[in-house]
Design a protein around this motif. Structure first.
Motif, PDB file in Angstrom:
ATOM      1  N   ASN A 135      14.243  19.357 -24.957  1.00 19.60           N
ATOM      2  CA  ASN A 135      14.114  20.206 -26.145  1.00 19.60           C
ATOM      3  C   ASN A 135      12.819  19.839 -26.879  1.00 19.60           C
ATOM      4  O   ASN A 135      12.733  18.775 -27.505  1.00 19.60           O
ATOM      5  CB  ASN A 135      15.329  20.013 -27.054  1.00 19.60           C
ATOM      6  N   VAL A 136      11.817  20.721 -26.813  1.00 18.79           N
ATOM      7  CA  VAL A 136      10.511  20.380 -27.374  1.00 18.79           C
ATOM      8  C   VAL A 136      10.527  20.309 -28.907  1.00 18.79           C
ATOM      9  O   VAL A 136       9.822  19.482 -29.500  1.00 18.79           O
ATOM     10  CB  VAL A 136       9.420  21.365 -26.893  1.00 18.79           C
ATOM     11  N   GLU A 137      11.293  21.162 -29.545  1.00 16.26           N
ATOM     12  CA  GLU A 137      11.366  21.095 -31.009  1.00 16.26           C
ATOM     13  C   GLU A 137      12.015  19.796 -31.456  1.00 16.26           C
ATOM     14  O   GLU A 137      11.601  19.176 -32.442  1.00 16.26           O
ATOM     15  CB  GLU A 137      12.119  22.301 -31.569  1.00 16.26           C
ATOM     16  N   ARG A 138      13.021  19.375 -30.723  1.00 16.02           N
ATOM     17  CA  ARG A 138      13.706  18.121 -31.070  1.00 16.02           C
ATOM     18  C   ARG A 138      12.778  16.927 -30.944  1.00 16.02           C
ATOM     19  O   ARG A 138      12.746  16.066 -31.828  1.00 16.02           O
ATOM     20  CB  ARG A 138      14.933  17.938 -30.177  1.00 16.02           C
ATOM     21  N   VAL A 139      11.990  16.849 -29.875  1.00 13.62           N
ATOM     22  CA  VAL A 139      11.107  15.697 -29.722  1.00 13.62           C
ATOM     23  C   VAL A 139      10.022  15.703 -30.790  1.00 13.62           C
ATOM     24  O   VAL A 139       9.623  14.641 -31.297  1.00 13.62           O
ATOM     25  CB  VAL A 139      10.492  15.635 -28.307  1.00 13.62           C
ATOM     26  N   ILE A 153       0.676  12.462 -34.681  1.00 14.21           N
ATOM     27  CA  ILE A 153       1.732  12.801 -33.727  1.00 14.21           C
ATOM     28  C   ILE A 153       1.140  13.072 -32.352  1.00 14.21           C
ATOM     29  O   ILE A 153       1.670  12.613 -31.331  1.00 14.21           O
ATOM     30  CB  ILE A 153       2.529  14.018 -34.238  1.00 14.21           C
ATOM     31  N   SER A 154       0.026  13.784 -32.320  1.00 16.45           N
ATOM     32  CA  SER A 154      -0.640  14.079 -31.055  1.00 16.45           C
ATOM     33  C   SER A 154      -1.175  12.809 -30.400  1.00 16.45           C
ATOM     34  O   SER A 154      -1.042  12.611 -29.184  1.00 16.45           O
ATOM     35  CB  SER A 154      -1.786  15.068 -31.290  1.00 16.45           C
ATOM     36  N   ALA A 155      -1.761  11.929 -31.199  1.00 10.39           N
ATOM     37  CA  ALA A 155      -2.309  10.681 -30.670  1.00 10.39           C
ATOM     38  C   ALA A 155      -1.218   9.817 -30.048  1.00 10.39           C
ATOM     39  O   ALA A 155      -1.497   9.004 -29.160  1.00 10.39           O
ATOM     40  CB  ALA A 155      -3.015   9.907 -31.781  1.00 10.39           C
ATOM     41  N   CYS A 156       0.008  10.011 -30.495  1.00  5.86           N
ATOM     42  CA  CYS A 156       1.128   9.221 -29.998  1.00  5.86           C
ATOM     43  C   CYS A 156       1.919   9.943 -28.905  1.00  5.86           C
ATOM     44  O   CYS A 156       2.989   9.478 -28.498  1.00  5.86           O
ATOM     45  CB  CYS A 156       2.037   8.821 -31.146  1.00  5.86           C
ATOM     46  N   GLY A 157       1.414  11.094 -28.434  1.00  5.86           N
ATOM     47  CA  GLY A 157       1.974  11.693 -27.234  1.00  5.86           C
ATOM     48  C   GLY A 157       2.702  13.004 -27.338  1.00  5.86           C
ATOM     49  O   GLY A 157       3.148  13.546 -26.334  1.00  5.86           O
ATOM     50  N   VAL A 158       2.835  13.567 -28.540  1.00  4.60           N
ATOM     51  CA  VAL A 158       3.515  14.867 -28.688  1.00  4.60           C
ATOM     52  C   VAL A 158       2.497  15.858 -29.244  1.00  4.60           C
ATOM     53  O   VAL A 158       1.968  15.666 -30.339  1.00  4.60           O
ATOM     54  CB  VAL A 158       4.736  14.775 -29.619  1.00  4.60           C
ATOM     55  N   HIS A 159       2.220  16.912 -28.482  1.00  5.24           N
ATOM     56  CA  HIS A 159       1.173  17.866 -28.846  1.00  5.24           C
ATOM     57  C   HIS A 159       1.779  19.207 -29.260  1.00  5.24           C
ATOM     58  O   HIS A 159       2.657  19.729 -28.576  1.00  5.24           O
ATOM     59  CB  HIS A 159       0.224  18.067 -27.669  1.00  5.24           C
ATOM     60  N   ALA A 160       1.284  19.737 -30.370  1.00  2.00           N
ATOM     61  CA  ALA A 160       1.757  21.035 -30.855  1.00  2.00           C
ATOM     62  C   ALA A 160       0.545  21.917 -31.126  1.00  2.00           C
ATOM     63  O   ALA A 160      -0.322  21.565 -31.933  1.00  2.00           O
ATOM     64  CB  ALA A 160       2.587  20.868 -32.119  1.00  2.00           C
ATOM     65  N   THR A 161       0.494  23.049 -30.452  1.00  2.00           N
ATOM     66  CA  THR A 161      -0.653  23.949 -30.556  1.00  2.00           C
ATOM     67  C   THR A 161      -0.210  25.298 -31.104  1.00  2.00           C
ATOM     68  O   THR A 161       0.706  25.923 -30.554  1.00  2.00           O
ATOM     69  CB  THR A 161      -1.297  24.161 -29.171  1.00  2.00           C
ATOM     70  N   ALA A 203       9.291   6.530 -31.934  1.00  2.00           N
ATOM     71  CA  ALA A 203       8.599   7.681 -31.356  1.00  2.00           C
ATOM     72  C   ALA A 203       8.692   7.647 -29.835  1.00  2.00           C
ATOM     73  O   ALA A 203       8.929   8.679 -29.188  1.00  2.00           O
ATOM     74  CB  ALA A 203       7.145   7.698 -31.808  1.00  2.00           C
ATOM     75  N   LEU A 204       8.517   6.468 -29.255  1.00  2.00           N
ATOM     76  CA  LEU A 204       8.625   6.336 -27.801  1.00  2.00           C
ATOM     77  C   LEU A 204      10.042   6.627 -27.313  1.00  2.00           C
ATOM     78  O   LEU A 204      10.227   7.237 -26.257  1.00  2.00           O
ATOM     79  CB  LEU A 204       8.188   4.937 -27.369  1.00  2.00           C
ATOM     80  N   GLU A 205      11.022   6.204 -28.083  1.00  2.00           N
ATOM     81  CA  GLU A 205      12.411   6.489 -27.712  1.00  2.00           C
ATOM     82  C   GLU A 205      12.677   7.990 -27.768  1.00  2.00           C
ATOM     83  O   GLU A 205      13.403   8.537 -26.925  1.00  2.00           O
ATOM     84  CB  GLU A 205      13.359   5.754 -28.654  1.00  2.00           C
ATOM     85  N   ALA A 206      12.097   8.673 -28.765  1.00  4.92           N
ATOM     86  CA  ALA A 206      12.243  10.127 -28.853  1.00  4.92           C
ATOM     87  C   ALA A 206      11.639  10.801 -27.631  1.00  4.92           C
ATOM     88  O   ALA A 206      12.200  11.768 -27.095  1.00  4.92           O
ATOM     89  CB  ALA A 206      11.581  10.645 -30.132  1.00  4.92           C
ATOM     90  N   ILE A 207      10.498  10.289 -27.174  1.00  3.27           N
ATOM     91  CA  ILE A 207       9.846  10.862 -25.989  1.00  3.27           C
ATOM     92  C   ILE A 207      10.671  10.589 -24.737  1.00  3.27           C
ATOM     93  O   ILE A 207      10.839  11.466 -23.878  1.00  3.27           O
ATOM     94  CB  ILE A 207       8.421  10.314 -25.852  1.00  3.27           C
ATOM     95  N   ARG A 208      11.216   9.378 -24.627  1.00 10.56           N
ATOM     96  CA  ARG A 208      12.073   9.067 -23.476  1.00 10.56           C
ATOM     97  C   ARG A 208      13.305   9.962 -23.453  1.00 10.56           C
ATOM     98  O   ARG A 208      13.718  10.457 -22.396  1.00 10.56           O
ATOM     99  CB  ARG A 208      12.481   7.594 -23.514  1.00 10.56           C
ATOM    100  N   SER A 209      13.886  10.195 -24.621  1.00 10.81           N
ATOM    101  CA  SER A 209      15.059  11.072 -24.704  1.00 10.81           C
ATOM    102  C   SER A 209      14.700  12.498 -24.314  1.00 10.81           C
ATOM    103  O   SER A 209      15.498  13.206 -23.686  1.00 10.81           O
ATOM    104  CB  SER A 209      15.644  11.050 -26.121  1.00 10.81           C
ATOM    105  N   TYR A 210      13.491  12.922 -24.688  1.00 12.17           N
ATOM    106  CA  TYR A 210      13.030  14.268 -24.343  1.00 12.17           C
ATOM    107  C   TYR A 210      13.003  14.481 -22.834  1.00 12.17           C
ATOM    108  O   TYR A 210      13.293  15.582 -22.346  1.00 12.17           O
ATOM    109  CB  TYR A 210      11.640  14.506 -24.929  1.00 12.17           C
TER     110      TYR A 210
END
Length: 208
Positions: free
Chosen positions: A102-106, A188-196, A90-97
């Motif tokens: 690309n928000v959908e990709r992360v 997912i939100s607790a780990c840093g990716v938020h979707a509203t 998950a952290l690697e996905a965020i670093r790549s973002y």
């Protein structure tokens, strides 16, 4: 056919038969649910995907457990494997973002890494609950040394699935099942990716 191959074959057949019954039971209560989304918005559709994935494996493993007692170790190993690198992926996905933007990709990449332990836990706890005699297994004792955020999500998810199991055929709406998808999104939100959710059915996705 030796004993071990025969036992494995029985486990596979009983698991797949239980999938057929679970699908039929859900479709009887909510006709047409198996061939389309009940949700119409972006977040709702993902919640439905998550929920049906978790519930399907929990219910099937719980129903087929008496004929698949030899599967417990495999389920435990699968949970451990997914837990081992969930956060790092998950952290690697965020670093790549931070590079691709690309928000959908992360959301997809981080979500896949974080939700796989929950999906594997659905197999394991469905199996453990299915072979339990009397009191169901304590959830926390099965999650020692697990990442706290993931352990919290699994604990909430298993509790939700146990309640749904006890109320099979009596769900007041499909939203009772969809609640498990919201548990996935909380992780997912607790780990840093938020979707509203947005009023037009899309989603605002951000990574602070």
């Amino acid at each position: 056919m030796d004993y071990f191959n025969g036992a494995r074959s029985l486990a596979i057949v009983s698991h797949e038969c239980a999938h057929v019954e679970e699908h039929a039971e859900r479709d009887r209560q909510f006709p047409g649910v198996l061939i389309g989304y009940r949700a119409e918005d972006y977040i709702g559709k993902l919640e439905q995907q998550f929920s049906e994935s978790f519930w399907g494996e929990y219910a099937v493993c719980r129903a087929s457990a008496p004929w698949a007692r030899n599967q417990e170790q495999r389920y435990r190993e699968n949970v451990a494997t997914r837990l081992n690198d969930a956060r790092s992926k998950a952290l690697e996905a965020i670093r790549s973002y931070r590079i691709h933007g690309n928000v959908e990709r992360v959301l997809q990449e981080a979500g896949a890494a974080l939700l796989e332990p929950l999906r594997m836990a659905s197999y394991l706890f469905g199996h453990l609950d299915g072979i339990a005699e009397g009191q169901l297994p304590d959830i926390a004792s099965q999650l020692e040394d697990t990442d706290p955020a993931i352990a919290t999500a699994i604990t909430e998810l298993v509790w939700q699935m146990r309640v749904l199991w006890d109320r099979r055929g009596q769900w007041e709406s499909y939203d009772e099942l969809m609640a498990m998808g919201r548990t996935g999104f909380k992780l997912i939100s607790a780990c840093g990716v938020h979707a509203t959710p947005q009023p037009n059915g899309t989603a605002y996705i951000n990574v602070p």
